[in-house]
Design a protein around this motif. Structure first.
Motif, short mmCIF file in Angstrom:
data_model
loop_
_atom_site.label_atom_id
_atom_site.label_comp_id
_atom_site.label_asym_id
_atom_site.label_seq_id
_atom_site.Cartn_x
_atom_site.Cartn_y
_atom_site.Cartn_z
N ILE A 64 0.97 -0.92 -0.05
CA ILE A 64 0.01 0.07 -0.09
C ILE A 64 0.90 1.35 -0.06
O ILE A 64 0.64 2.03 -0.69
CB ILE A 64 -1.00 0.02 1.29
CG1 ILE A 64 -1.81 -0.98 0.85
CG2 ILE A 64 -1.66 1.38 1.28
CD1 ILE A 64 -2.82 -1.34 2.04
N GLY A 65 1.92 1.22 0.92
CA GLY A 65 2.91 2.48 0.86
C GLY A 65 3.35 2.58 -0.57
O GLY A 65 3.47 3.74 -0.86
N GLY A 66 3.89 1.68 -1.01
CA GLY A 66 4.57 1.63 -2.56
C GLY A 66 3.57 2.11 -3.46
O GLY A 66 3.84 3.14 -4.13
N PHE A 67 2.30 1.91 -3.31
CA PHE A 67 1.43 2.17 -4.34
C PHE A 67 0.99 3.82 -4.03
O PHE A 67 0.87 4.72 -4.98
CB PHE A 67 0.00 1.38 -4.21
CG PHE A 67 0.09 0.36 -5.37
CD1 PHE A 67 0.32 -0.93 -4.78
CD2 PHE A 67 -0.26 0.65 -6.41
CE1 PHE A 67 0.20 -1.79 -5.44
CE2 PHE A 67 -0.30 -0.55 -7.39
CZ PHE A 67 0.17 -1.82 -7.18
N ILE A 68 0.95 4.25 -2.82
CA ILE A 68 0.67 5.67 -2.44
C ILE A 68 1.97 6.51 -3.05
O ILE A 68 1.61 7.58 -3.59
CB ILE A 68 0.75 5.81 -0.97
CG1 ILE A 68 -0.57 5.18 -0.46
CG2 ILE A 68 0.78 7.26 -0.51
CD1 ILE A 68 -0.86 5.32 1.07
N ALA A 99 -12.32 -2.52 -5.25
CA ALA A 99 -13.29 -1.65 -4.67
C ALA A 99 -12.61 -0.48 -3.83
O ALA A 99 -12.85 0.74 -4.01
CB ALA A 99 -14.39 -2.28 -3.72
N ILE A 100 -11.54 -1.07 -2.90
CA ILE A 100 -10.85 -0.03 -2.14
C ILE A 100 -9.91 0.82 -3.02
O ILE A 100 -9.65 2.01 -2.91
CB ILE A 100 -10.11 -0.93 -1.09
CG1 ILE A 100 -11.05 -1.76 -0.12
CG2 ILE A 100 -9.27 0.18 -0.21
CD1 ILE A 100 -10.33 -2.65 1.00
N ASP A 101 -9.31 0.25 -3.86
CA ASP A 101 -8.50 1.12 -4.87
C ASP A 101 -9.24 2.10 -5.40
O ASP A 101 -8.77 3.35 -5.48
CB ASP A 101 -7.95 0.03 -6.00
CG ASP A 101 -7.21 0.79 -6.97
OD1 ASP A 101 -7.82 1.03 -8.10
OD2 ASP A 101 -6.11 1.20 -6.83
N HIS A 102 -10.42 1.91 -6.00
CA HIS A 102 -11.37 2.77 -6.52
C HIS A 102 -11.84 4.00 -5.74
O HIS A 102 -12.08 4.95 -5.91
CB HIS A 102 -12.30 2.44 -7.29
CG HIS A 102 -12.15 1.86 -8.99
ND1 HIS A 102 -10.95 0.92 -9.11
CD2 HIS A 102 -12.65 2.24 -9.94
CE1 HIS A 102 -10.92 0.57 -10.09
NE2 HIS A 102 -11.91 1.46 -10.86
N LEU A 103 -11.89 3.17 -4.47
CA LEU A 103 -12.67 4.27 -3.36
C LEU A 103 -11.53 5.29 -3.01
O LEU A 103 -11.86 6.46 -3.00
CB LEU A 103 -13.03 3.51 -2.21
CG LEU A 103 -13.46 4.31 -1.10
CD1 LEU A 103 -15.01 4.75 -1.52
CD2 LEU A 103 -13.80 3.33 0.15
N LEU A 104 -10.47 4.79 -2.97
CA LEU A 104 -9.32 5.75 -2.28
C LEU A 104 -9.18 6.69 -3.54
O LEU A 104 -8.82 7.96 -3.03
CB LEU A 104 -8.08 5.10 -1.92
CG LEU A 104 -8.37 4.18 -0.52
CD1 LEU A 104 -7.22 3.05 -0.22
CD2 LEU A 104 -8.55 5.07 0.64
N VAL A 144 10.34 -2.80 -10.55
CA VAL A 144 11.45 -3.73 -9.85
C VAL A 144 10.82 -3.89 -8.60
O VAL A 144 10.68 -5.16 -8.19
CB VAL A 144 12.57 -3.30 -10.26
CG1 VAL A 144 13.60 -3.89 -9.28
CG2 VAL A 144 13.16 -3.00 -11.50
N PHE A 145 10.66 -2.93 -7.75
CA PHE A 145 10.71 -3.13 -6.29
C PHE A 145 9.21 -3.39 -5.91
O PHE A 145 8.84 -4.48 -5.25
CB PHE A 145 11.10 -2.06 -5.71
CG PHE A 145 12.63 -1.91 -5.87
CD1 PHE A 145 13.22 -0.84 -6.52
CD2 PHE A 145 13.71 -2.91 -5.24
CE1 PHE A 145 14.69 -0.85 -6.90
CE2 PHE A 145 14.80 -2.92 -5.31
CZ PHE A 145 15.68 -1.79 -6.35
N LEU A 146 8.34 -2.53 -6.50
CA LEU A 146 6.74 -2.74 -5.90
C LEU A 146 6.29 -3.87 -6.69
O LEU A 146 5.66 -4.76 -6.10
CB LEU A 146 6.00 -1.49 -6.31
CG LEU A 146 4.49 -1.40 -5.86
CD1 LEU A 146 4.40 -1.46 -4.68
CD2 LEU A 146 3.80 -0.04 -6.50
N GLY A 147 6.93 -4.00 -7.83
CA GLY A 147 6.46 -5.15 -8.62
C GLY A 147 6.82 -6.61 -7.95
O GLY A 147 6.15 -7.48 -8.08
N ALA A 148 7.94 -6.60 -7.43
CA ALA A 148 8.68 -7.57 -6.63
C ALA A 148 7.56 -7.81 -5.49
O ALA A 148 7.34 -9.20 -5.15
CB ALA A 148 9.98 -7.60 -6.25
N LEU A 149 7.35 -6.80 -4.70
CA LEU A 149 6.54 -7.01 -3.59
C LEU A 149 5.15 -7.69 -3.92
O LEU A 149 4.68 -8.49 -3.37
CB LEU A 149 6.31 -5.51 -2.88
CG LEU A 149 6.05 -5.40 -1.36
CD1 LEU A 149 7.02 -6.02 -0.60
CD2 LEU A 149 6.24 -3.99 -1.16
#
Lengths: 253, 739
Positions: free
Chosen positions: A67-71, B147-152, B71-76
């Motif tokens: 979530i932090g990464g996406f933010i 849903a949460i993604d769209h909401l935020l 690279v990093f977020l994708g890995a996560l």
């Protein structure tokens, strides 16, 4: 190094019956341990009670990190560049010639800015609907220190294919500075008399196509002659290292 | 078990099976997602490198944040859940982590692709893939992430969703609607799949129940029918060995015949049940084909002789070899076909032929045919011949007897062996039943190879009268690459022997038809054997012992009665040639029998709970001069073994308190810890004849296997394998093969 705190390490020969006994005492169905470590020449297993807790903790940490990464990513994507101070009237010293029969659109682009790919796509949308109503000029930044042909990128090729668009190499960004652009993707729209009616970007965020107020404002001006927006934020790479005079977030110098 | 209990057991087994299928599906889907998410990570990096590798400030550039995110977020988002899926495959936590990770990965890819509308299909594809878990809760997790993604985004970055700075509630509903639309259909699909899985599991559990019931039935029937029949046939055998009047002997013979016929029918019924239950398995063992066929012909030729016509047999030399096959089942098929041929042939002849089709390197296809000059079969009835309980004609059963099971069983057995069976027939002319089976050659041992080399190029003098040629022997000699010289009289044979000595190409052996020997020819025979030192093997239609003994005195070393088998001729030739060359002779030698040997005392322990069977076995053993003690169960047998020495144990498998298997295992355990001396041969006596019985006996430590009803000759032959009936020393110390 053992990443997990281990309650008890049992020799593998004892593992099976002890693990089963442990499960029975805990009142759980048998659960496979997470990993089997090899150490001291003997295979050992972790105490099952710790695995589930650590798994859940790991998953929680993972979720929060994601979530932090996406933010961070969304913040970057949705944070505009500096908006330049566009002159209210067509610059007299500009090499570009004002077309007095129709509106004039000037787009300043860094040829290698990835975010401007979306800007060019939006320009294509505008020209597809309003080609005759506007004279479009695209200024391509060519830094002084760059080699010949530096500005001719695939983005240039895509823009050159848009009907009705004039392509101009802007050596050292002289013309861009005349029109007050500091960020790639900045659009300045002038009416047939040379009065500036709109300045800003025409994308929703960095590199993203889609409906946005900037494009809508340009379309409204070209089709209806009026719009509720006269400016919008620009999403793109800085054109100049020294940035030049710019507006703050409220649009004042 | 009662029906409700059976149904309950079937239902709970079905539920377990269903859970197992779903768990397997989850593990498989976990692994697939692990692969997919790894590829997605790489794809994200490739996209970032292609679209937005660097960010610029004038002429200068640096790594674009999108590449760092890939690279990093994708890995996560990708590798984290993939790692969990691999290590904790099949768990609920893994699949929910996968669901969340996959949705986040979709979001990242959409970002990297610049929000292209086409990239949004990744979300819908991912939801469909998540339905492979067959768990509706996983779809809920995934949909919640969307849903949460769209909401935020709608709250903090409304332009990224709606393209304007204000929230458009209708567009929000529209977005949600599409996701719910897909979710609904996926949930319905999951429901249907789970139902189908449960239905399939139910069906399998019912089948299993049914099969188990069949197996239990087979086991029970096999035991319950064979045990009293063993008593009847056994007592009959013993009765026949007592003093009876002719009338009494006739009655007892009829009783025996009826009992054997009943046993035959029971065996047929059980075989059919076994085949239908899929319980029949072939027991592949090395088998001499010509010996197998000739054994059957030997037995059946008596019936043919009684009816006044001959039973011919020809086995092609190319088939006279050792092959891997289930000899018992092959024998069963042939006996059935030959029996039918003899039953339905009134006059003429019956011929059994074995040929080799398609010989390959280590295998061949053997074609067996039984041709008769019987009634023939109308073409309209041929299609029903191989169906169970079906006979050619409804009156057949009344006139000739039989239940119509035989040919059906033959067909099933042949097909089990990988072959095919058929019939050619003409009414009033006769029939030919044939079957072809593929057979693998058994590995020839070094001794067999040596023996074959022994015959290569040897000169054989064959003395046979005109019209009395034995084609089988000629073909066999040619196949063994012997040089044959045929003459019609003993005088000519003598001349040929003289000439061969002059030419320095002496004959190695002579095969003489002893039916030709009469009058002066006895002298010629003696001269041939004595003066020319030619080893002679006599051939003839079962001569009397006196005649054979006289021939022996004249110099005939071996006598082979008709029908002469190629294998016996081979063994006789090898034996003679080995003796001539001074080598060690074969163990299996065809010899003119010497005087009988009288048995010495052997003490056996009989563990059998059935009183009638006890009586029968005791009488059989007494007949063979063997003393015995009797135990009624495994426990008593163990106690008896502690108290006294025994040479052998006959162990019934089904006994109360402690059965034969448990007792045998305990005997072997005690031998291993030196509580019992040496290794005691244990022979299993069992009424069951099902798949797995042989293996069970071997596993329990038994050495051999006798099926009830026990035949006296078989018991004697089996005993002779382990206990030397002429001395007290056991012949074998290692376990023999269970037949």
């Amino acid at each position: 190094m053992q990443p997990f705190p281990v309650k008890a390490i049992m020799p593998i020969e004892k593992c099976e019956s002890d693990v089963a006994l442990l499960d029975e005492r805990l009142g759980r169905a048998p659960n496979r341990p997470l990993v089997t470590f090899i150490g001291d020449g003997k295979a050992r297993r972790l105490d099952i009670r710790w695995n589930r807790r650590w798994l859940l903790t790991m998953v929680l940490v993972w979720a929060l990190a994601s979530i932090g990464g996406f933010i961070w990513l969304l913040t970057f994507t949705n944070s505009p560049g500096q908006s330049g101070i566009v002159p209210r009237e067509w610059p007299a010293s500009s090499r570009l010639v004002l077309d007095s029969n129709r509106a004039n659109l000037v787009l300043m682009v860094h040829p290698r800015c990835p975010c401007s790919r979306a800007t060019i796509s939006e320009l294509a949308e505008i020209m597809a609907k309003c080609e005759n109503a506007v004279a479009a000029h695209v200024l391509w930044l060519k830094p002084q220190s760059s080699s010949d042909g530096w500005e001719v990128t695939d983005l240039w090729q895509v823009a050159a294919a848009i009907p009705g668009v004039r392509m101009l190499k802007d050596d050292d960004g002289i013309e861009a500075r005349q029109f007050g652009a500091v960020t790639s993707g900045q659009v300045a729209l002038f009416d047939h008399q040379g009065h500036m009616v709109f300045c800003g970007g025409i994308t929703v965020s960095r590199g993203h196509r889609g409906e946005n107020p900037g494009r809508a404002a340009v379309m409204d001006w070209l089709t209806k002659g009026t719009s509720s927006y006269s400016e919008f934020c620009v999403f793109g790479c800085p054109l100049f290292a020294d940035r030049g005079p710019a507006k703050n977030a409220k649009g004042t110098p | 078990m009662t029906l409700p209990i059976l149904e309950h057991v079937a239902r709970s087994r079905a539920a377990e099976r269903c859970q197992q299928y779903e768990a397997d599906a989850c593990r498989q889907t976990d692994r697939q997602f692990a692969v997919l998410m790894s590829l997605q990570w790489l794809a994200g990096i490739a996209i970032a490198l292609w679209i937005s590798p660097r960010t610029w400030v004038g002429p200068d550039s640096q790594v674009h944040p999108h590449l760092l995110a890939a690279v990093f977020l994708g890995a996560l988002t990708n590798l984290g859940p993939a790692f969990l899926a691999v290590l904790n495959s099949g768990s609920v936590l893994s699949r929910h982590a996968i669901a969340v990770g996959q949705m986040l990965s979709s979001s990242l890819l959409i970002q990297l692709m610049g929000g292209r509308i086409e990239m949004h299909f990744h979300i819908f594809g991912s939801l469909a893939f998540l339905s492979f878990y067959r768990d509706w809760r996983v779809l809920i997790s995934a949909s919640m992430v969307v849903a949460i993604d769209h909401l935020l985004r709608g709250i903090y970055w409304p332009m990224s969703i709606f393209g304007s700075s204000t929230i458009d509630i209708w567009r929000a509903f529209e977005h949600a609607g599409w996701v719910i639309f897909e979710d609904v259909f996926l949930l319905i699909s999951i429901g249907k799949i789970r139902q189908a899985t449960l239905h399939s599991a139910n069906h399998e559990a019912q089948l299993e129940n049914s099969n188990r019931a069949k197996s239990d039935f087979l086991a029970v029937m096999s035991h319950e029918l064979r045990t009293p029949l063993n008593g009847i046939l056994g007592m009959n055998q013993l009765l026949l060995n007592t003093e009876l009047s002719d009338r009494q002997r006739q009655f007892v013979n009829v009783c025996s015949t009826s009992g054997k016929a009943l046993l035959h029918q029971i065996n047929d019924l059980l075989d059919l049940s076994k085949i239908e239950a899929g319980k029949l398995e072939l027991d592949l063992q090395p088998c001499h084909l010509d010996a197998l066929v000739y054994d059957i012909v030997d037995v059946s030729s008596q019936s043919a002789l009684q009816k006044g016509y001959p039973l011919h047999c020809h086995v092609a030399p190319s088939v006279c070899m050792t092959v891997m096959c289930d000899g018992n089942r092959l024998r069963q098929v042939l006996i059935n076909l030959v029996g039918n041929a003899l039953k339905f042939t009134i006059s003429g002849s019956v011929t059994v032929r074995v040929e080799c089709l398609q010989p390959l390197d280590r295998q061949l296809t053997a074609r067996f045919s039984v041709t008769d000059t019987g009634l023939g079969i109308p073409s309209a009835r041929r299609h029903r011949l191989f169906e169970p309980f079906s006979q050619c004609d409804p009156t057949t059963a009344r006139k000739y007897g039989g239940t119509g099971l035989g040919l059906s069983i033959c067909k099933q057995l042949v097909e089990l062996m990988g072959g095919q069976i058929g019939v050619e027939s003409q009414v009033g002319v006769g029939s030919r039943f044939w079957f072809e089976v593929p057979l693998k050659l058994a590995t020839e041992d070094a001794a067999s190879v040596r023996q074959r080399h022994l015959l290569l190029g040897k000169r054989v003098l064959v003395i046979e009268g005109i019209g009395r040629e034995r084609k089988q022997i000629m073909d066999s000699l040619l196949a063994w690459e012997c040089q044959i010289h045929r003459v019609g009289t003993f005088q000519k044979a003598l001349d040929a022997a003289v000439q061969s000595e002059v030419d320095s190409t002496p004959f190695a052996v002579a095969l003489a038809d002893c039916e030709l020997v009469m009058g002066d020819e006895y002298v010629l025979l003696q001269k041939l054997a004595g003066h020319h030192r030619l080893p002679i093997i006599g051939l003839g239609t079962n001569s009397t012992d006196e005649a054979i003994s006289y021939l022996r005195q004249l110099g005939v070393r071996h006598f082979l009665g008709d029908p002469v088998r190629p294998s016996r001729v081979f063994n006789a030739l090898v034996s003679v040639l080995s003796a001539e060359s001074g080598r060690r002779s074969l163990e299996e030698v065809v010899q003119i029998p010497n005087a009988e040997q009288s048995p010495l005392p052997v003490h056996v322990l009989v563990a059998e709970d059935n009183r009638i069977n006890q009586m029968f076995i005791i009488e059989l053993l007494k007949y063979n001069g063997i003393t015995c003690d009797v135990a009624a169960n495994g426990k008593e047998a163990l106690e008896a073994l502690q108290n006294g020495p025994y040479d052998l144990v006959l162990m019934d498998c089904n006994m109360p308190e402690m059965d034969g298997f448990a007792a045998s295992r305990e005997i072997r355990r005690r031998e291993a810890v030196q509580k019992l001396p040496g290794r005691l041969p244990i022979i299993a006596l069992t009424a069951n004849a099902l798949k797995g019985d042989r293996e069970r006996c071997l596993d329990a430590g038994m050495d051999d296997y006798l099926s009830k009803p026990i035949e006296a000759a078989l018991l004697q032959a089996t005993l002779a394998k382990f206990v030397n009936l002429v001395s007290n020393v056991p012949l074998l110390t290692a376990s023999a093969t269970v037949r």
